[in-house]
Design a protein around this motif. Sequence first.
Motif, PDB file in Angstrom:
ATOM      1  N   ARG A  54      50.846  33.358  36.964  1.00 52.43           N
ATOM      2  CA  ARG A  54      49.433  32.970  36.839  1.00 52.43           C
ATOM      3  C   ARG A  54      48.553  34.070  37.368  1.00 52.43           C
ATOM      4  NH1 ARG A  54      46.895  27.549  36.787  1.00 52.43           N
ATOM      5  NH2 ARG A  54      44.718  27.839  36.582  1.00 52.43           N
ATOM      6  N   SER A  55      48.780  34.388  38.592  1.00 46.18           N
ATOM      7  CA  SER A  55      48.052  35.410  39.277  1.00 46.18           C
ATOM      8  C   SER A  55      48.197  36.846  38.446  1.00 46.18           C
ATOM      9  CB  SER A  55      48.353  35.654  40.730  1.00 46.18           C
ATOM     10  OG  SER A  55      49.563  36.247  40.961  1.00 46.18           O
ATOM     11  N   THR A  56      49.174  37.093  37.812  1.00 45.90           N
ATOM     12  CA  THR A  56      49.087  38.338  37.085  1.00 45.90           C
ATOM     13  C   THR A  56      47.952  38.255  36.009  1.00 45.90           C
ATOM     14  OG1 THR A  56      51.513  38.713  37.637  1.00 45.90           O
ATOM     15  CG2 THR A  56      50.695  39.852  35.730  1.00 45.90           C
ATOM     16  N   VAL A  57      48.310  37.249  35.299  1.00 43.08           N
ATOM     17  CA  VAL A  57      47.102  36.904  34.174  1.00 43.08           C
ATOM     18  C   VAL A  57      45.861  37.148  34.608  1.00 43.08           C
ATOM     19  CG1 VAL A  57      46.421  35.185  32.422  1.00 43.08           C
ATOM     20  CG2 VAL A  57      48.987  35.490  32.664  1.00 43.08           C
ATOM     21  N   GLU A  58      45.585  36.373  35.588  1.00 44.44           N
ATOM     22  CA  GLU A  58      44.168  36.209  36.184  1.00 44.44           C
ATOM     23  C   GLU A  58      43.823  37.489  36.862  1.00 44.44           C
ATOM     24  OE1 GLU A  58      44.655  33.324  39.204  1.00 44.44           O
ATOM     25  OE2 GLU A  58      44.268  31.565  37.834  1.00 44.44           O
ATOM     26  N   ARG A  59      44.582  38.533  37.303  1.00 44.62           N
ATOM     27  CA  ARG A  59      44.230  39.544  37.842  1.00 44.62           C
ATOM     28  C   ARG A  59      43.688  40.580  36.420  1.00 44.62           C
ATOM     29  NH1 ARG A  59      47.647  43.801  37.642  1.00 44.62           N
ATOM     30  NH2 ARG A  59      49.426  42.517  38.030  1.00 44.62           N
ATOM     31  N   HIS A  60      44.523  40.476  35.244  1.00 46.24           N
ATOM     32  CA  HIS A  60      44.224  41.282  34.384  1.00 46.24           C
ATOM     33  C   HIS A  60      43.038  40.819  33.623  1.00 46.24           C
ATOM     34  CE1 HIS A  60      47.498  43.987  33.284  1.00 46.24           C
ATOM     35  NE2 HIS A  60      48.354  43.287  34.234  1.00 46.24           N
ATOM     36  N   ALA A  61      42.750  39.342  33.598  1.00 47.54           N
ATOM     37  CA  ALA A  61      41.507  38.649  32.852  1.00 47.54           C
ATOM     38  C   ALA A  61      40.229  39.330  33.394  1.00 47.54           C
ATOM     39  CB  ALA A  61      41.751  37.292  32.990  1.00 47.54           C
ATOM     40  N   ARG A  62      40.159  39.631  34.631  1.00 44.08           N
ATOM     41  CA  ARG A  62      38.821  39.915  35.362  1.00 44.08           C
ATOM     42  C   ARG A  62      38.427  41.238  34.518  1.00 44.08           C
ATOM     43  NH1 ARG A  62      41.667  38.491  40.384  1.00 44.08           N
ATOM     44  NH2 ARG A  62      42.470  40.548  40.545  1.00 44.08           N
TER      45      ARG A  62
END
Length: 156
Positions: A54-62
């Motif tokens: 989840r944090s990997t996706v959220e980091r990329h989403a920014r």
Amino acid sequence: MSAPRTLDATVLIATFNRSRLLDETLTSLAAMPVSGSLTWEVIVIDNNSTDDTRSTVERHARNFPVPLRYLAERQQGRSSALNTGITHARGQVLAFTDDDVRVQDGWLDAACGPLLGQPPEADYTGGPVRPIWEVAPPHWLDLTRGDLWGTIAIQD
């Protein structure tokens, strides 16, 4: 209820405990040149991961060049995860890729072109699939023999 189909394409990635590889896949998607007229999004469907997916996706989403969404699917299994993604997809074309590949330049344009034409030229498209190896391939796997690739989902 399915999402309204307002974009040209949705890239769907089902994943389970492979955040490091997913990180590489998302990096390659973000860097992939896409024609200026193509509208698209990416949805990552997490199938009960216990790592930092989840944090990997959220980091990329920014900083991702298009909308990048994270969905969780509790029913274990790739089909359940992809069905959840399909339900939430806003693209007319559904482009499936895995959490352990790097897409090539032009991948999404090549997949969408024949499907978005008027009239559409095809009902389905496909192309090369090259894995990101977590470890070196076994010595007995002859990577020059395409007839063996299908058994491990390598496609040309």
